[in-house]
Motif scaffolding. Structure first.
Motif, PDB file in Angstrom:
ATOM      1  N   VAL A  27      28.023  15.263  28.247  1.00 55.44           N
ATOM      2  CA  VAL A  27      27.091  16.360  28.457  1.00 55.44           C
ATOM      3  C   VAL A  27      26.547  16.265  29.869  1.00 55.44           C
ATOM      4  N   THR A  28      26.578  17.368  30.599  1.00 52.35           N
ATOM      5  CA  THR A  28      26.131  17.372  31.985  1.00 52.35           C
ATOM      6  C   THR A  28      24.838  18.138  32.117  1.00 52.35           C
ATOM      7  N   HIS A  29      24.126  17.915  33.201  1.00 50.79           N
ATOM      8  CA  HIS A  29      22.827  18.554  33.395  1.00 50.79           C
ATOM      9  C   HIS A  29      22.999  19.995  33.833  1.00 50.79           C
ATOM     10  N   ALA A  30      22.165  20.880  33.291  1.00 47.05           N
ATOM     11  CA  ALA A  30      22.214  22.292  33.640  1.00 47.05           C
ATOM     12  C   ALA A  30      20.906  22.705  34.284  1.00 47.05           C
ATOM     13  N   GLU A  31      20.979  23.736  35.096  1.00 49.31           N
ATOM     14  CA  GLU A  31      19.776  24.283  35.711  1.00 49.31           C
ATOM     15  C   GLU A  31      18.890  24.872  34.628  1.00 49.31           C
ATOM     16  N   GLY A  32      17.596  24.548  34.658  1.00 48.89           N
ATOM     17  CA  GLY A  32      16.692  24.989  33.606  1.00 48.89           C
ATOM     18  C   GLY A  32      15.948  26.246  33.980  1.00 48.89           C
ATOM     19  N   GLY A  33      14.883  26.534  33.174  1.00 48.85           N
ATOM     20  CA  GLY A  33      14.051  27.704  33.446  1.00 48.85           C
ATOM     21  C   GLY A  33      14.407  28.862  32.549  1.00 48.85           C
ATOM     22  N   ASP A  34      13.385  29.665  32.188  1.00 49.29           N
ATOM     23  CA  ASP A  34      13.604  30.790  31.295  1.00 49.29           C
ATOM     24  C   ASP A  34      14.560  31.809  31.890  1.00 49.29           C
ATOM     25  N   ASP A  89      22.829  17.929  18.547  1.00 46.80           N
ATOM     26  CA  ASP A  89      22.908  16.764  19.431  1.00 46.80           C
ATOM     27  C   ASP A  89      23.622  15.596  18.760  1.00 46.80           C
ATOM     28  N   TYR A  90      23.217  15.308  17.532  1.00 44.36           N
ATOM     29  CA  TYR A  90      23.802  14.162  16.836  1.00 44.36           C
ATOM     30  C   TYR A  90      25.314  14.325  16.710  1.00 44.36           C
ATOM     31  N   ILE A  91      25.738  15.519  16.284  1.00 44.46           N
ATOM     32  CA  ILE A  91      27.169  15.730  16.063  1.00 44.46           C
ATOM     33  C   ILE A  91      27.921  15.801  17.388  1.00 44.46           C
ATOM     34  N   ALA A  92      27.303  16.394  18.410  1.00 42.51           N
ATOM     35  CA  ALA A  92      27.937  16.419  19.727  1.00 42.51           C
ATOM     36  C   ALA A  92      28.173  15.005  20.249  1.00 42.51           C
ATOM     37  N   LYS A  93      27.218  14.120  20.002  1.00 39.25           N
ATOM     38  CA  LYS A  93      27.371  12.742  20.459  1.00 39.25           C
ATOM     39  C   LYS A  93      28.326  11.953  19.570  1.00 39.25           C
ATOM     40  N   ARG A  94      28.368  12.285  18.290  1.00 40.39           N
ATOM     41  CA  ARG A  94      29.240  11.563  17.355  1.00 40.39           C
ATOM     42  C   ARG A  94      30.706  11.949  17.538  1.00 40.39           C
ATOM     43  N   ILE A  95      31.005  13.246  17.601  1.00 37.96           N
ATOM     44  CA  ILE A  95      32.408  13.674  17.620  1.00 37.96           C
ATOM     45  C   ILE A  95      32.761  14.544  18.827  1.00 37.96           C
ATOM     46  N   GLY A  96      31.787  14.819  19.696  1.00 40.53           N
ATOM     47  CA  GLY A  96      32.078  15.598  20.894  1.00 40.53           C
ATOM     48  C   GLY A  96      31.559  17.017  20.806  1.00 40.53           C
ATOM     49  N   TRP A  97      31.043  17.514  21.926  1.00 38.51           N
ATOM     50  CA  TRP A  97      30.495  18.878  21.930  1.00 38.51           C
ATOM     51  C   TRP A  97      31.574  19.924  21.713  1.00 38.51           C
ATOM     52  N   GLN A  98      32.841  19.534  21.844  1.00 38.52           N
ATOM     53  CA  GLN A  98      33.941  20.471  21.585  1.00 38.52           C
ATOM     54  C   GLN A  98      34.127  20.756  20.093  1.00 38.52           C
ATOM     55  N   HIS A  99      33.381  20.038  19.257  1.00 40.33           N
ATOM     56  CA  HIS A  99      33.574  20.140  17.803  1.00 40.33           C
ATOM     57  C   HIS A  99      32.300  20.538  17.069  1.00 40.33           C
ATOM     58  N   GLY A 157      19.920  19.408  28.546  1.00 42.51           N
ATOM     59  CA  GLY A 157      20.906  18.968  29.529  1.00 42.51           C
ATOM     60  C   GLY A 157      22.317  19.464  29.333  1.00 42.51           C
ATOM     61  N   TYR A 158      22.545  20.369  28.386  1.00 44.36           N
ATOM     62  CA  TYR A 158      23.885  20.930  28.230  1.00 44.36           C
ATOM     63  C   TYR A 158      24.166  21.904  29.377  1.00 44.36           C
ATOM     64  N   SER A 159      25.397  21.924  29.840  1.00 41.10           N
ATOM     65  CA  SER A 159      25.796  22.834  30.902  1.00 41.10           C
ATOM     66  C   SER A 159      26.092  24.212  30.322  1.00 41.10           C
ATOM     67  N   GLU A 160      26.212  25.183  31.197  1.00 38.11           N
ATOM     68  CA  GLU A 160      26.566  26.534  30.735  1.00 38.11           C
ATOM     69  C   GLU A 160      27.900  26.519  30.003  1.00 38.11           C
ATOM     70  N   GLU A 161      28.863  25.764  30.511  1.00 44.60           N
ATOM     71  CA  GLU A 161      30.187  25.712  29.868  1.00 44.60           C
ATOM     72  C   GLU A 161      30.095  25.126  28.460  1.00 44.60           C
ATOM     73  N   GLN A 162      29.263  24.113  28.301  1.00 36.73           N
ATOM     74  CA  GLN A 162      29.098  23.507  26.985  1.00 36.73           C
ATOM     75  C   GLN A 162      28.341  24.431  26.039  1.00 36.73           C
ATOM     76  N   VAL A 163      27.344  25.132  26.553  1.00 34.40           N
ATOM     77  CA  VAL A 163      26.634  26.128  25.740  1.00 34.40           C
ATOM     78  C   VAL A 163      27.604  27.207  25.274  1.00 34.40           C
ATOM     79  N   ALA A 164      28.484  27.650  26.177  1.00 36.07           N
ATOM     80  CA  ALA A 164      29.477  28.663  25.805  1.00 36.07           C
ATOM     81  C   ALA A 164      30.387  28.160  24.696  1.00 36.07           C
TER      82      ALA A 164
END
Length: 416
Positions: free
Chosen positions: A20-27, A337-347, A380-387
């Motif tokens: 997981v990479t850091h993303a720019e924040g703010g509303d 978060d738990y599942i992203a860390k356990r098996i990957g944000w791709q899942h 801290g999720y990036s736009e690509e990971q959010v997508a």
């Protein structure tokens, strides 16, 4: 909404990202990102006039009607032709099928009511096409084979009606599979997983290119489905058992097995799957149960209340539902978060189960979907990971299920 379709196309290129990479924040950044990504909810129910009012938003509205979907920037939604537990005799199956058919008709009517804004999708490519056209895509799902009895040919009929996601179970076993939630009076297991009929159904669903939904299956049935299916599967509305020990949640071993198959786990904002009742909730439960002549201890909605007359039990369930302190948006994203860390944000992804009891503070309807994006970015999720989490992961698995049909077709051609 035409900008969203590009987000799903990025997912294949993103699968090599290790963390997981850091993303720019703010509303403002959150709103812009939410606008760009394809937002897909993988499971919601359909309200009927007979649906208890506790499932409605404020007792009168759907959480996933067109105004709420539009306000929340939701681009695609999977609406379920679902029935609950009940008798499995001929009369019970007929009643369940009438309910399922009524829900199917309502889904089609919803799409037909405003074809300039909504369209039925028959696959991943249709979701992306409708998104390019600025329309909300509606995928049709099916849940609980109780409504088809033992008739395997009904799967073909449902496919012809547009069903592209199929879940064998709700609460209670049926003739296809064991449920993770046996009903009072049922054995813990009836088929030791899938029945022979259920195993045949796996092949049929693969042959049709339908995505198999493993939410609500017993562990044995889930693992057997993974072993038999040619395609990855989805758990369209689940959560992590490591955080909350609820039979509807998935264990670490189940999460790992779904990942190994290339599948996806969609998290639901359903309070009882996300958090344990606090003391205030338990105190309120005890007082309510005492007023209905039930023992003070409360474990589930099937803890003695099923013996109440129907109208009285419905009133009891209304009170119990209102008495539970809702989980929060943060609790919901904890499970992502738990599942992203356990098996990957791709899942991991999002399946609301709105209009069937789900909804937490901060994510209580489709209109609140931007809050989820903001919370993911804050963590801290990036736009690509959010997508990927909002829609790309689910579309990848849906496309893989469609490809299983194509693979079979190619094999048949080579044989001929």
């Amino acid at each position: 909404m035409t900008r969203h379709w590009k987000a799903a196309l990025l997912v294949g290129a993103l699968l090599t990202a290790p963390t997981v990479t850091h993303a720019e924040g703010g509303d403002d950044a959150g709103a812009a990102i939410h606008e760009r990504v394809l937002v897909l909810d993988s499971h919601a129910d359909v309200l009927l006039p007979s649906t208890p009012k506790r499932y409605y938003l404020d007792g009168r509205e759907s959480r996933v009607d067109l105004p709420h979907l539009s306000k929340g920037g939701v681009d695609a939604i999977v609406l379920a032709v679902a029935v609950g537990p009940g008798p499995r005799d001929a009369a019970g199956v007929a009643a369940a099928r009438r309910e399922a058919d009524e829900k199917l008709a309502r889904i089609k009517a919803f799409a037909a009511a405003d074809t300039s804004r909504v369209g039925i999708a028959l696959g991943a490519a249709d979701v992306e096409r409708l998104n390019r056209e600025g329309k909300i895509a509606v995928l049709v799902a099916f849940q609980n084979a109780r409504s088809i009895g033992k008739d395997l040919t009904q799967i073909d009929r449902l496919y012809g009606e547009g069903v592209r996601v199929f879940a064998f179970d709700h609460a209670g076993h049926n003739d296809f599979a064991d449920s993770s939630r046996p009903q009072p009076g049922e054995p813990v297991t009836e088929h030791r997983g899938l029945s022979p009929l259920g195993k045949h159904a796996i092949t049929k669903l693969n042959d049709l290119g339908v995505l198999i939904d493993v939410s609500q299956l017993s562990t044995d049935a889930l693992l057997q489905t993974l072993a038999l299916s040619r395609a990855p599967v989805a758990a369209t509305h689940s959560a992590a058992r490591a955080l909350v020990d609820n039979g509807r949640n998935l264990s670490d071993a189940e999460l790992d097995a779904i990942k190994a198959k290339g599948g996806v786990v969609q998290i639901t904002p359903f309070t009882s799957y996300l958090t344990l009742p606090d003391q205030a909730s338990r105190d309120r439960f005890a007082a309510i149960r005492a007023s209905y002549g039930l023992a003070a201890d409360y474990a589930s909605t099937y803890d003695g209340s099923e013996a109440l007359p129907e109208a009285r039990r419905s009133a009891y369930l209304d009170e119990i539902s209102a008495a539970r302190t809702k989980a929060s948006l943060s609790d919901f994203v904890d499970h992502i978060d738990y599942i992203a860390k356990r098996i990957g944000w791709q899942h991991v992804g999002i399946g609301s189960d709105f209009d069937h009891g789900a909804g937490v503070t901060g994510f209580d309807s489709a209109a609140d979907a931007p809050n989820v994006t903001r919370e993911l970015l804050r963590r801290g999720y990036s736009e690509e990971q959010v997508a990927a989490i909002w829609g790309g992961n689910f579309l990848r698995v849906l496309r893989a299920a469609e490809d299983a049909k194509a693979v079979k077709g190619e094999k048949l051609k080579s044989i001929s």
